[in-house]
Design an enzyme around this catalytic site. Structure first.
Site, mmCIF file in Angstrom:
data_model
loop_
_atom_site.group_PDB
_atom_site.id
_atom_site.type_symbol
_atom_site.label_atom_id
_atom_site.label_comp_id
_atom_site.label_asym_id
_atom_site.label_seq_id
_atom_site.Cartn_x
_atom_site.Cartn_y
_atom_site.Cartn_z
ATOM 1 N N ARG A 233 5.910 -2.167 -1.553
ATOM 2 C CA ARG A 233 5.206 -3.016 -0.611
ATOM 3 C C ARG A 233 6.227 -3.889 0.104
ATOM 4 O O ARG A 233 7.186 -4.375 -0.502
ATOM 5 C CB ARG A 233 4.182 -3.915 -1.322
ATOM 6 C CG ARG A 233 2.896 -3.205 -1.723
ATOM 7 C CD ARG A 233 2.073 -2.848 -0.496
ATOM 8 N NE ARG A 233 0.780 -2.285 -0.827
ATOM 9 C CZ ARG A 233 0.531 -0.993 -0.934
ATOM 10 N NH1 ARG A 233 1.519 -0.121 -0.762
ATOM 11 N NH2 ARG A 233 -0.687 -0.551 -1.214
ATOM 12 N N GLU A 262 3.226 -4.948 8.449
ATOM 13 C CA GLU A 262 2.943 -3.634 9.027
ATOM 14 C C GLU A 262 1.713 -3.686 9.937
ATOM 15 O O GLU A 262 0.755 -4.402 9.635
ATOM 16 C CB GLU A 262 2.699 -2.620 7.909
ATOM 17 C CG GLU A 262 3.895 -2.395 7.019
ATOM 18 C CD GLU A 262 3.588 -1.404 5.897
ATOM 19 O OE1 GLU A 262 2.476 -0.823 5.878
ATOM 20 O OE2 GLU A 262 4.449 -1.229 5.033
ATOM 21 N N HIS A 280 5.789 3.815 6.943
ATOM 22 C CA HIS A 280 4.946 3.876 5.746
ATOM 23 C C HIS A 280 4.335 5.267 5.570
ATOM 24 O O HIS A 280 3.108 5.448 5.612
ATOM 25 C CB HIS A 280 3.839 2.810 5.803
ATOM 26 C CG HIS A 280 3.303 2.471 4.437
ATOM 27 N ND1 HIS A 280 2.710 1.272 4.137
ATOM 28 C CD2 HIS A 280 3.274 3.185 3.279
ATOM 29 C CE1 HIS A 280 2.329 1.258 2.866
ATOM 30 N NE2 HIS A 280 2.668 2.411 2.331
#
Length: 322
Positions: A233, A262, A280
């Protein structure tokens, strides 16, 4: 697939097609992202919602508006965007999608390690821009002779370690406690781990406990030959400290698949040549996303058919009634 009791299910946003297709014929589906007025929708259907399909933030305030809520099915193994403590206080079960994405993310982590150390995207760009006829691409660092540290030796961390064994590198790890049946060298602090290794792979879960865990002190300990790779993360790494360390040469480079905010990536980070940055995509293969979606569906069906959740998270354990 007949016989499941009908229930009202809330989708916060557009979900994987398999989820929408599988649930659409079995439940009454409400789409918050498609509602002209989200507040009005919640006022109207909130009291009837028994299941929530999530791939984003689910906080206590939202749960307060769903008094009949029984289950939050999270699309993803990480569920730090879901307030599992608030769910537990309301006797709401939270599920996630462990295991089905473990191998895919571990594969990506190894690829990101190699791409960062050997500067593969930069080499590709060098060739495409026509520089090769003028001069060979500069020599790079190597994985040979390096020690690799894994910050968070859970399912994915172990899968990464198994792959690294094939590269004949020494492996160290940090976690909340020493793990039995593991031959890797244990460190009781992230700083100690970073000081001992050349490559630091972050696989720790997100959330308040790990926010900024990899900060300036850890990066300083990793050192000028160090490579940081994050497939966990974005919140686990202090992004401002990382940018400063990359600029100053405090560490050699970084490979990142996740970011603090993000999908927005700081321009200062994107401008650095000693980085490999991915949007991601750790679990983003058709095979794995289909498996994740199916597990979301299976959790919902199992719950509303009275068989209980398949993969409840630790904060909301479930035991069948005697």
């Amino acid at each position: 697939m007949t016989g499941a009791p009908s229930a009202d299910i809330l989708l916060l946003r557009k979900m994987h097609p398999l989820i929408e297709r599988s649930l659409g014929g079995r439940f009454t589906i409400h789409r918050l992202d498609e509602a002209p007025d989200g507040d009005a929708l919640l006022r109207e259907v909130g009291p009837r919602i028994r299941g929530l399909c999530a791939g984003g933030t689910v906080d206590a305030a939202l749960m307060e508006r769903l008094p009949a809520l029984e289950l939050i099915a999270n699309f993803g193994v990480g569920y730090d965007a879901v307030d599992a403590g608030a769910a537990a206080a309301r006797n709401v079960i939270v599920t996630n999608t462990p295991d089905v994405l473990t191998e895919e993310v571990a594969d990506l982590a190894i690829g990101l390690v190699l791409a960062t150390i050997r500067r593969l995207p930069q080499a590709d760009r060098y060739l495409r821009e026509g520089h090769w006829p003028k001069a060979p691409f500069p020599l790079t660092a190597s994985l040979r002779g390096r020690r690799v540290g894994i910050l968070g030796l859970g399912r994915i961390g172990r899968a990464i370690a198994r792959r690294l064994e094939g590269f004949d590198v020494a492996i160290d790890y940090f976690g909340r406690s020493r793990q039995s049946g593991v031959d890797y060298t244990y460190h009781d602090t992230p700083v100690s781990l970073a000081r001992a290794v050349h490559v630091l792979i972050v696989v720790a879960p997100g959330g308040p406990e790990t926010k900024g865990l990899v900060g300036a002190e850890v990066l300083e300990a990793l050192g000028p030959e160090g490579i940081l790779v994050n497939v966990a993360r974005g919140s686990v790494v202090d992004e401002a400290a990382l940018i400063a360390a990359l600029r100053a040469g405090t560490i050699h480079g970084a490979g990142l698949d996740v970011f603090e905010n993000e999908p927005h990536v700081p321009a200062d980070l994107a401008a650095l040549e000693n980085t490999v940055l991915l949007p991601h995509v750790g679990s983003a293969s058709e095979h794995t996303r289909n498996a994740m979606a199916q597990l979301v569906v299976d959790n919902i069906l199992s719950w509303f058919e009275g068989r209980g959740p398949i993969t409840p998270v630790a904060e909301t354990p479930w035991r069948p009634r005697a």
